[in-house]
Scaffold this motif. Sequence first.
Motif, short mmCIF file in Angstrom:
data_model
loop_
_atom_site.label_atom_id
_atom_site.label_comp_id
_atom_site.label_asym_id
_atom_site.label_seq_id
_atom_site.Cartn_x
_atom_site.Cartn_y
_atom_site.Cartn_z
N ARG A 78 2.16 -9.92 10.87
CA ARG A 78 2.68 -9.16 10.16
C ARG A 78 4.24 -9.54 10.19
O ARG A 78 4.87 -10.67 11.00
CB ARG A 78 2.78 -7.11 10.59
N ASP A 79 4.05 -9.49 8.24
CA ASP A 79 5.87 -9.41 8.07
C ASP A 79 7.21 -8.45 8.84
O ASP A 79 6.46 -7.31 9.26
CB ASP A 79 5.80 -8.73 6.67
N ILE A 80 7.71 -9.37 9.79
CA ILE A 80 9.03 -8.37 10.08
C ILE A 80 9.56 -7.07 9.27
O ILE A 80 9.77 -6.13 10.58
CB ILE A 80 10.00 -9.36 10.92
N ASP A 384 6.13 -9.01 -2.91
CA ASP A 384 6.74 -9.97 -1.84
C ASP A 384 5.58 -9.77 -0.44
O ASP A 384 5.78 -9.75 1.05
CB ASP A 384 7.64 -9.12 -0.80
N ILE A 385 4.19 -9.02 -0.58
CA ILE A 385 3.05 -8.23 0.31
C ILE A 385 3.60 -7.16 1.66
O ILE A 385 2.92 -7.38 2.36
CB ILE A 385 2.64 -10.08 0.53
N VAL A 386 4.01 -6.40 0.76
CA VAL A 386 4.82 -5.48 1.68
C VAL A 386 5.39 -4.71 0.98
O VAL A 386 5.33 -4.36 -0.22
CB VAL A 386 6.01 -5.74 3.02
N PRO A 387 4.90 -3.32 1.95
CA PRO A 387 4.71 -1.61 1.00
C PRO A 387 5.93 -1.07 0.37
O PRO A 387 7.14 -2.13 0.87
CB PRO A 387 4.23 -0.34 1.89
N THR A 402 2.90 2.93 -1.33
CA THR A 402 1.96 1.88 -1.80
C THR A 402 2.37 0.98 -1.94
O THR A 402 3.42 0.67 -0.95
CB THR A 402 1.92 2.63 -3.60
N GLY A 403 1.16 0.44 -2.14
CA GLY A 403 1.62 -1.55 -2.21
C GLY A 403 1.26 -1.95 -1.03
O GLY A 403 2.14 -3.40 -0.21
N PHE A 404 0.21 -1.10 -0.05
CA PHE A 404 -0.06 -2.09 1.57
C PHE A 404 0.00 -3.39 2.02
O PHE A 404 -0.46 -3.77 2.61
CB PHE A 404 -0.72 -1.09 1.95
N SER A 405 -0.62 -4.04 0.20
CA SER A 405 -0.61 -4.72 0.24
C SER A 405 -2.02 -6.34 1.03
O SER A 405 -1.85 -6.94 1.48
CB SER A 405 0.52 -5.82 -0.13
N GLN A 449 6.49 -12.62 3.48
CA GLN A 449 6.30 -13.69 5.25
C GLN A 449 4.85 -13.66 5.18
O GLN A 449 5.01 -13.75 6.25
CB GLN A 449 7.27 -13.12 5.77
N ALA A 450 3.84 -12.91 4.66
CA ALA A 450 2.57 -12.70 5.52
C ALA A 450 1.63 -12.60 4.37
O ALA A 450 2.22 -12.90 3.12
CB ALA A 450 2.40 -11.89 5.81
N SER A 451 0.26 -13.67 4.30
CA SER A 451 -0.48 -12.94 3.25
C SER A 451 -1.63 -11.72 3.20
O SER A 451 -0.98 -10.99 3.79
CB SER A 451 -1.27 -14.29 4.07
#
Length: 452
Positions: A78-80, A384-387, A402-405, A449-451
């Motif tokens: 996961r993204d930090i 940026d793929i984080v919420p 929202t945006g839990f990607s 930082q993550a997919s």
Amino acid sequence: MPESPAKNLVSDTWSQPLKPPQAVPKVADIVIIGGGIVGVSTAWFLSKQGVSVVLCEKGHIAGEQSSRNWGWVRQQGRDIRELPMMIDSMRIWQGLADEIGEDVGFTQAGCLFAAKDDKQLAVFHEWLAVARDHELDTVVLSREKLMTKVSSAAADWRGAMYTASDGHAEPHKATSAIARAAQRNGAAILVSCAVRGIETSAGKVSSVVTEHGRIRTSTVLCAAGAWSSMFCRSLDIALPQLQVRGTVTRTVPGPDVLDGCLFDERIGIRRRQDGGYTVAHGTILDHAITPSTFRHCFKFLPALRQEIKGLRLRIGRDFIDEWNTPKKWDLDKASPFEATRVLDPEPNKHVVDGIQRNLGIVFPQLKGIEIAEAWAGMVETTPDIVPIIDSPGSIPGFHVATGFSGHGFGIGPGAGKAVAAMMTGGDPGLDLRPLRLQRFFDGSPIRPQASI
Ligand SMILES: Cc1cc2nc3c(=O)[nH]c(=O)nc-3n(C[C@H](O)[C@H](O)[C@H](O)COP(=O)(O)OP(=O)(O)OC[C@H]3O[C@@H](n4cnc5c(N)ncnc54)[C@H](O)[C@@H]3O)c2cc1C
């Protein structure tokens, strides 16, 4: 595709008849828009504090992403910016079934990311520093060690990243079970109840307008998943969000090839409670180009560069449909949320074929296994793929989560806990600033930082 003899279909979650609420409370401390895992977890935490909360869901509880996902409850990779919340969420998952008195299919059977080459293994080695900083049990396994965790698997793996404390749960059970727990604590959980908009008084939230009437309140949470950007836009709040379609399948019960979850660029697979496997393609996602794609394209360029290999872009009917959808509407008339009770995209048949093919390559013992069900879900993602978890400020009393990607199921309970604290002036126990909406507008670099 053969007819499935199985009962308890995943699609039961969103295909049963809907009963509109008999009555809508006239007043509440907090109203939540959206009955996915984020909305219901927030309602559950609020109800435990004795806050009077009403949750409005336009369709079914967990009718959209929260029942359609792979079911992974993962800390690894996961993204930090979201990892501390995920670690807290894992603690909640561990005690969830006991606390709510219902099975959610949760088990900590580990998570593997398999690597085909040394370059991928090197990336996994880099992540070990993050794991160490957060006291996670993540390790990088050699091919020999990896083979002790799986049976008869792909010949081309060099090794894997592995977190034994990662787990999975059954999405079609978990979200509804949490909603019932909130209800038992006194939360009003309303289905078939779309929120059309909010009203303000002296600039602050004063009521929520649902299709079945108004609810007086000073505090609202928009946890509307793929609909959040549209909802916020109707309030003149810009929230960059795009959607990608993920196709998922479930097999009939089959031979035991792994206990937990495994990702390989060809498949994502996890063992199901019913003895089958939930399997998806490891990389392919579909994106229908719409006016939103153009509106947000510059912010999404870094994510696009990262995901381009697996992204299938197309333009068609969705463009026209979104173009024709009003941006604002009269709150006394039906809104776009009532027009689509459940966002139920068709699974991509080519992807289903690819999943079946790849499954047989990665796990020869599962070659030819019957696919009992296929479905798709619309993943909503941020640049940026984080919420985004924030109280945007332009309308006091209005909050978003929202945006839990593509990662929101596992983190959902932890997000619910933090959001409940944020809205009631408590201590979320985490730094929520990295998840603020303004990061997309204040010149901060946009770096996934993550997919997905
Ligand atoms: C194919 C796929 C695979 C995934 N795999 C994983 C995984 O393995 N692990 C993981 O952690 N995550 C995964 N995810 C992501 C995860 O499912 C989501 O991030 C998470 O479910 C989001 O929860 P949510 O509550 O924010 O949104 P949702 O579950 O989408 O819920 C939002 C709800 O809001 C309702 N709503 C919207 N507008 C209104 C309105 N105006 N009025 C009333 N109701 C409204 C919608 O009907 C919907 O039910 C996956 C997602 C998909 C689609």
